[in-house]
Design a protein around this motif. Structure first.
Motif, PDB file in Angstrom:
ATOM      1  N   TRP A   1      27.008  25.223  53.481  1.00 30.07           N
ATOM      2  CA  TRP A   1      26.395  25.720  52.259  1.00 30.07           C
ATOM      3  C   TRP A   1      27.473  25.870  51.205  1.00 30.07           C
ATOM      4  CZ3 TRP A   1      21.486  26.194  50.895  1.00 30.07           C
ATOM      5  CH2 TRP A   1      20.518  26.209  51.897  1.00 30.07           C
ATOM      6  N   TRP A   2      27.223  25.377  49.992  1.00 28.93           N
ATOM      7  CA  TRP A   2      28.143  25.550  48.883  1.00 28.93           C
ATOM      8  C   TRP A   2      27.334  25.616  47.593  1.00 28.93           C
ATOM      9  CZ3 TRP A   2      32.872  27.094  48.293  1.00 28.93           C
ATOM     10  CH2 TRP A   2      33.533  26.872  47.093  1.00 28.93           C
ATOM     11  N   GLN A   3      27.481  26.717  46.890  1.00 35.58           N
ATOM     12  CA  GLN A   3      26.796  26.944  45.622  1.00 35.58           C
ATOM     13  C   GLN A   3      25.293  26.703  45.723  1.00 35.58           C
ATOM     14  OE1 GLN A   3      29.044  24.570  42.827  1.00 35.58           O
ATOM     15  NE2 GLN A   3      30.642  26.140  42.689  1.00 35.58           N
ATOM     16  N   GLY A   4      24.694  27.275  46.769  1.00 35.31           N
ATOM     17  CA  GLY A   4      23.248  27.248  46.921  1.00 35.31           C
ATOM     18  C   GLY A   4      22.647  25.977  47.492  1.00 35.31           C
ATOM     19  N   ALA A   5      23.470  25.037  47.923  1.00 29.29           N
ATOM     20  CA  ALA A   5      22.944  23.785  48.472  1.00 29.29           C
ATOM     21  C   ALA A   5      23.771  23.366  49.684  1.00 29.29           C
ATOM     22  CB  ALA A   5      22.995  22.679  47.414  1.00 29.29           C
ATOM     23  N   VAL A   6      23.124  22.609  50.574  1.00 29.48           N
ATOM     24  CA  VAL A   6      23.827  22.080  51.735  1.00 29.48           C
ATOM     25  C   VAL A   6      24.632  20.863  51.292  1.00 29.48           C
ATOM     26  CG1 VAL A   6      23.573  21.005  54.003  1.00 29.48           C
ATOM     27  CG2 VAL A   6      22.099  22.927  53.349  1.00 29.48           C
ATOM     28  N   GLN A   7      25.904  20.863  51.618  1.00 29.27           N
ATOM     29  CA  GLN A   7      26.811  19.771  51.270  1.00 29.27           C
ATOM     30  C   GLN A   7      27.267  19.071  52.553  1.00 29.27           C
ATOM     31  OE1 GLN A   7      27.661  19.112  47.976  1.00 29.27           O
ATOM     32  NE2 GLN A   7      26.242  20.753  47.452  1.00 29.27           N
TER      33      GLN A   7
END
Length: 84
Positions: free
Chosen positions: A44-50
């Motif tokens: 998770w990074w800044q509200g999204a899955v990366q």
């Protein structure tokens, strides 16, 4: 039983960054060994899955060196995790 040695996991962006970290810590005699392996990471990074290709450093060190190792590793390297 508590061990006086740790295995420390650190992620790096690429081979160059991973080798830089390993050489730096070895040069300061904070670690005994570093293994570098390619990994595919999801997080998770800044509200999204990366998803990214990264390098995983597996560092072997004395437990009493952990605080110094953590200080030497830039916060931009995402994570420093230990297992004893």
């Amino acid at each position: 039983m508590m061990s006086n040695h740790l295995v420390i996991f650190v992620t790096a962006q690429d081979d160059e960054q991973a080798r830089h970290i390993a050489k730096h810590l070895l040069g300061k005699k904070l670690i005994a060994c570093a293994n570098i392996a390619p990994v595919n990471s999801m997080f998770w990074w800044q509200g999204a899955v990366q998803a990214e290709s990264e390098r995983l450093l597996i560092l072997k060190a004395r437990a009493d060196a952990f605080a110094a190792i953590e200080r030497e590793i830039d916060a931009d390297f995402k994570e420093v995790v230990t297992a004893d």
